[in-house]
Motif scaffolding. Structure first.
Motif, mmCIF file in Angstrom:
data_model
loop_
_atom_site.group_PDB
_atom_site.id
_atom_site.type_symbol
_atom_site.label_atom_id
_atom_site.label_comp_id
_atom_site.label_asym_id
_atom_site.label_seq_id
_atom_site.Cartn_x
_atom_site.Cartn_y
_atom_site.Cartn_z
ATOM 1 N N HIS A 178 -13.974 30.655 -3.637
ATOM 2 C CA HIS A 178 -15.052 30.384 -4.593
ATOM 3 C C HIS A 178 -15.277 31.498 -5.620
ATOM 4 C CE1 HIS A 178 -17.040 27.498 -1.441
ATOM 5 N NE2 HIS A 178 -15.817 27.141 -1.783
ATOM 6 N N GLY A 179 -14.331 32.405 -5.781
ATOM 7 C CA GLY A 179 -14.456 33.420 -6.833
ATOM 8 C C GLY A 179 -15.067 34.722 -6.402
ATOM 9 N N TRP A 180 -15.386 34.892 -5.101
ATOM 10 C CA TRP A 180 -15.936 36.159 -4.640
ATOM 11 C C TRP A 180 -14.821 37.183 -4.463
ATOM 12 C CZ3 TRP A 180 -20.693 35.935 -5.904
ATOM 13 C CH2 TRP A 180 -21.453 34.786 -5.729
ATOM 14 N N LEU A 181 -15.110 38.334 -3.881
ATOM 15 C CA LEU A 181 -14.182 39.467 -3.910
ATOM 16 C C LEU A 181 -12.775 39.117 -3.455
ATOM 17 C CD1 LEU A 181 -13.677 42.551 -4.239
ATOM 18 C CD2 LEU A 181 -14.183 42.731 -1.800
ATOM 19 N N ILE A 182 -12.640 38.506 -2.285
ATOM 20 C CA ILE A 182 -11.298 38.262 -1.763
ATOM 21 C C ILE A 182 -10.525 37.327 -2.673
ATOM 22 C CG2 ILE A 182 -10.018 37.215 0.150
ATOM 23 C CD1 ILE A 182 -12.187 38.298 2.018
ATOM 24 N N SER A 183 -11.185 36.291 -3.177
ATOM 25 C CA SER A 183 -10.466 35.373 -4.072
ATOM 26 C C SER A 183 -10.146 36.026 -5.412
ATOM 27 C CB SER A 183 -11.261 34.081 -4.277
ATOM 28 O OG SER A 183 -12.530 34.329 -4.799
ATOM 29 N N GLN A 184 -10.914 37.045 -5.792
ATOM 30 C CA GLN A 184 -10.562 37.813 -6.988
ATOM 31 C C GLN A 184 -9.250 38.556 -6.773
ATOM 32 O OE1 GLN A 184 -14.047 40.276 -7.607
ATOM 33 N NE2 GLN A 184 -15.381 38.471 -7.535
ATOM 34 N N HIS A 259 -10.319 27.692 6.766
ATOM 35 C CA HIS A 259 -11.332 26.780 6.229
ATOM 36 C C HIS A 259 -10.999 26.556 4.748
ATOM 37 C CE1 HIS A 259 -15.956 26.085 5.671
ATOM 38 N NE2 HIS A 259 -15.304 25.562 4.664
ATOM 39 N N VAL A 260 -10.471 25.380 4.432
ATOM 40 C CA VAL A 260 -9.959 25.113 3.085
ATOM 41 C C VAL A 260 -11.019 24.398 2.253
ATOM 42 C CG1 VAL A 260 -8.151 24.056 1.705
ATOM 43 C CG2 VAL A 260 -7.608 24.995 3.967
ATOM 44 N N SER A 261 -11.607 25.133 1.329
ATOM 45 C CA SER A 261 -12.558 24.576 0.381
ATOM 46 C C SER A 261 -11.868 24.478 -0.979
ATOM 47 C CB SER A 261 -13.808 25.467 0.323
ATOM 48 O OG SER A 261 -14.787 24.906 -0.519
ATOM 49 N N ALA A 262 -12.644 24.460 -2.057
ATOM 50 C CA ALA A 262 -12.063 24.326 -3.392
ATOM 51 C C ALA A 262 -13.035 24.890 -4.421
ATOM 52 C CB ALA A 262 -11.771 22.851 -3.705
ATOM 53 N N GLY A 263 -12.496 25.280 -5.564
ATOM 54 C CA GLY A 263 -13.326 25.634 -6.703
ATOM 55 C C GLY A 263 -13.665 27.097 -6.828
ATOM 56 N N SER A 264 -14.502 27.370 -7.840
ATOM 57 C CA SER A 264 -14.951 28.731 -8.157
ATOM 58 C C SER A 264 -16.397 28.657 -8.622
ATOM 59 C CB SER A 264 -14.085 29.345 -9.262
ATOM 60 O OG SER A 264 -14.577 30.608 -9.644
#
Length: 653
Positions: A178-184, A259-264
């Motif tokens: 969702h765009g938080w640190l790890i996904s950055q 846990h597979v979600s989607a988006g940002s």
């Protein structure tokens, strides 16, 4: 042989070294009505406990911050680096685990989106934030994370997990999406580092892998570590499913449940994808989990728009996922697991995906649900005072408020008479029953009508409540839930043959011509515009204000804006309708007078409460209450909440 209707959904599953009682997990949600130090209050604890009572296998507390100095994304989060949080968190985990569920907590770090407004202690200044690389973001200078700071952050996640374990949590959920640190860090578009933390997917995935390994090292190899990722970021500037698969393969063997979600979270048009809006199909994001599961050995969880146990069973049975995670579905119906296990599908209240819960979370600090008046009032409801005196209650009106009032009164043991002036229960919202994206609303109304049919309620259709009727019934209590009627604006030409009310347009959309102008940019007008556009009409919304009116549900409006763009619906703001003629609407706007050509004009400018009719009944019983639109037109949640509360108080004091 199993007699369960959904044997796959209720088969226990092992994650790490822990056996979970079924495969239906309560996904992370984070009430913000916390103490100033970020501690859960008794009300918040009761909110999570209710999901454990309802049968969820895991109950996850949302937004546990691992680094309160550098990773805080908002004002009201649980601070997992504050040792003073131990005692209240112990209270929370005890409340969840004593009912047989596993308590989990989401570990989060906002990265470059941290400390946007440091108003926690009364200040308004913006604090320092760190990301994978140095950049400018929304007027802020983001500093790059040094090697030392990255290692400190890994340690912060591990320390937070150990603290959580010591507080009684049986699992942690690392938020890597969702765009938080790890996904950055994992994003090839955001992370352009040239060192070992950037470049190849192996390097970009190094941070989440290191975090998972550090947690296992500190908490034990068998301690379950769930990690949430975005299988796809679902927008043009983000990564797609191929990158999600590549990331997942790097995490395999390090994470116990993916846990597979989607988006940002930073892309407004993607919010109603991450949290699917009413315009998307059930289980819309399951496809990302299903695709990733083909490439990994670790268990995979799917999430997004899940409230139907039959669909959940299919997802597990077909191998699309090993676990299903539910957020809003358990806000609307915390007993969903227990009811599904018992085969009582017809008793499950399904989430309408109206976003009232998330909007009130951000505005009020707690979830309030349109269909479940007990949400965020669990503690209050648990200790509701018993009825001292059983009374005869006359409910005038069989709409949303009247149905709930009748049900609650009957459940409390009162003698209930429910009168509805029309030939069917459900009220004015029945006019929307043909609308595809309002299917869940229709299901909710059907649920309430069926429940009234099973309850000890004397239902009288085609029966308006008059003084004479009230005197004949001689009730102890009258609850007026008469609703309202559409406001007819005082515009020249409003009585023309080419003019319809929104209610008429919903009931008979075939009466609307090819080109439609809708007067009123509230939720009713905007949703009607989308419905008519779906039917092939060319639609323009004319609104006097300088913005569309979300009625307090601004997250739902985000979803509506996506649909307005999808169907190329025109919106004229700051424009007053001066006249309606055979050619359309003459509007006066910022650029002067303009003709909005239309074959049909529809007015949707609000509801007029039937307060006069309600007031006429006020002297017909010792106790009298007005609820719903006949008092002040609001929304489903307000009507349901008032009806439930008023009915619950009858005979108590």
């Amino acid at each position: 042989m199993s007699t369960l209707k959904y044997p796959h959904l209720f088969e226990p599953v092992r994650v790490g070294g822990t056996l979970f009682r079924n495969r239906l997990f309560a996904a992370p949600t984070g009430p913000q009505a916390l103490t100033l130090e970020g501690f859960p209050t008794p009300d918040v604890i009761a909110y999570y406990e209710r999901k454990a009572i309802g049968g969820a296998a895991a109950v996850t507390v949302g937004e546990g911050i691992v680094d309160s100095k550098r990773g805080r994304g908002g004002q009201w989060h649980v601070m997992l680096d504050n040792p003073r949080a131990a005692h209240p968190l112990h209270r929370l985990t005890d409340a969840v685990t004593r009912h047989g569920a596993v308590a989990s907590v989401e570990l989060q770090h906002a990265g470059m989106y941290a400390n946007r407004e440091l108003s926690f202690m009364g200040g308004g200044a913006r604090g320092v934030a760190y990301g994978p690389v140095e950049c400018e973001l929304a007027g802020r200078h983001i500093l790059p994370m040094t090697e030392e700071l990255i290692e400190e952050t890994i340690e912060a996640f591990a320390n937070a997990a150990l603290f959580a374990k010591q507080c009684g949590f049986g699992m942690v959920t690392v938020h890597g999406g969702h765009g938080w640190l790890i996904s950055q860090f994992v994003s090839p578009l955001v992370n352009t580092r040239k060192d070992k933390w950037g470049g190849s997917v192996e390097n970009r995935a190094r941070l989440p892998v290191a975090i998972a390994d550090a947690i296992h090292k500190k908490c034990g190899a068998d301690f379950p570590v769930e990690m949430r990722i975005s299988g796809s970021e679902c927008h043009a500037a983000g990564y797609g499913i191929d990158e999600g698969i590549a990331l997942s393969r790097q995490l395999d063997g390090h994470v116990d449940l993916l846990h597979v979600s989607a988006g940002s979270h930073e892309v407004p048009e993607v919010f109603p994808v991450t949290h699917p809006s009413m315009f998307l199909e059930d289980g819309v994001n399951v496809r990302y989990a299903a695709e990733i599961k083909k490439y990994v050995k670790m268990p995979v969880a799917a999430v997004g728009a899940l409230s139907d146990p039959a669909l959940m069973e299919e997802i597990i049975a077909s191998g699309q996922a090993d676990v299903v995670e539910v957020a809003r579905g358990l806000i609307a119906e915390p007993d969903l697991p227990n009811k599904a296990r018992a085969g009582r599908d017809g008793e499950i209240k399904k989430c309408m995906r109206c976003f009232h819960c998330f909007s009130t979370l951000l505005s009020d600090g707690q979830f309030h649900c349109a269909v479940n008046p007990e949400t965020s009032r669990e503690l209050e409801c648990r200790y509701a005072l018993p009825v001292k005196e059983k009374k005869t209650v006359l409910v005038a009106g069989g709409g949303i408020g009247g149905l709930q009032a009748a049900l609650t009164c009957a459940a409390r043991g009162h003698n209930v008479v429910l009168c509805e002036r029309s030939g069917r229960l459900g009220g004015a919202l029945r006019c929307e029953e043909k609308v595809p994206f309002k299917q869940k609303l229709g299901e909710y109304i059907g649920y309430q009508v069926r429940a009234v049919g099973k309850a000890a309620v004397d239902v009288r259709l085609n029966t308006p409540v008059t003084k004479a009727l009230a005197e004949a019934i001689a009730p102890d209590v009258i609850i007026a839930a008469l609703g309202g009627r559409p406001v007819v604006p005082g515009i020249r030409g409003i009585d023309g043959k080419n003019v319809l009310s929104a209610e008429e347009a919903y009931i008979n959309p075939e009466k609307a011509g090819r080109r439609v102008v809708i007067l009123g940019g509230g939720l009713v007008g905007v949703e009607l515009a989308i419905y008519l556009a779906q039917l092939g009409r060319t639609v323009t919304v004319v609104e006097m204000l300088d913005r569309l009116n979300d009625g307090g549900n601004f997250l739902h409006m985000m979803g509506l804006n996506v649909e307005l763009a999808r169907y190329h619906i025109g919106v004229a703001l700051g424009t007053k309708a001066a006249e309606i003629n055979e050619k359309g609407v003459v509007g006066q706007g910022p650029d002067g007078e303009r003709l909005f050509e239309a074959d049909t004009v529809v007015y949707a400018v609000g509801q007029r409460p039937l307060d006069g009719e309600a007031a006429a009944l006020s002297a017909c019983a010792p106790e009298f209450y007005m609820i719903g639109d006949c008092s002040v037109p609001k929304n489903i949640a307000a009507a349901t909440s008032a009806a439930y509360t008023v009915a619950r108080d009858i005979g108590v004091y």
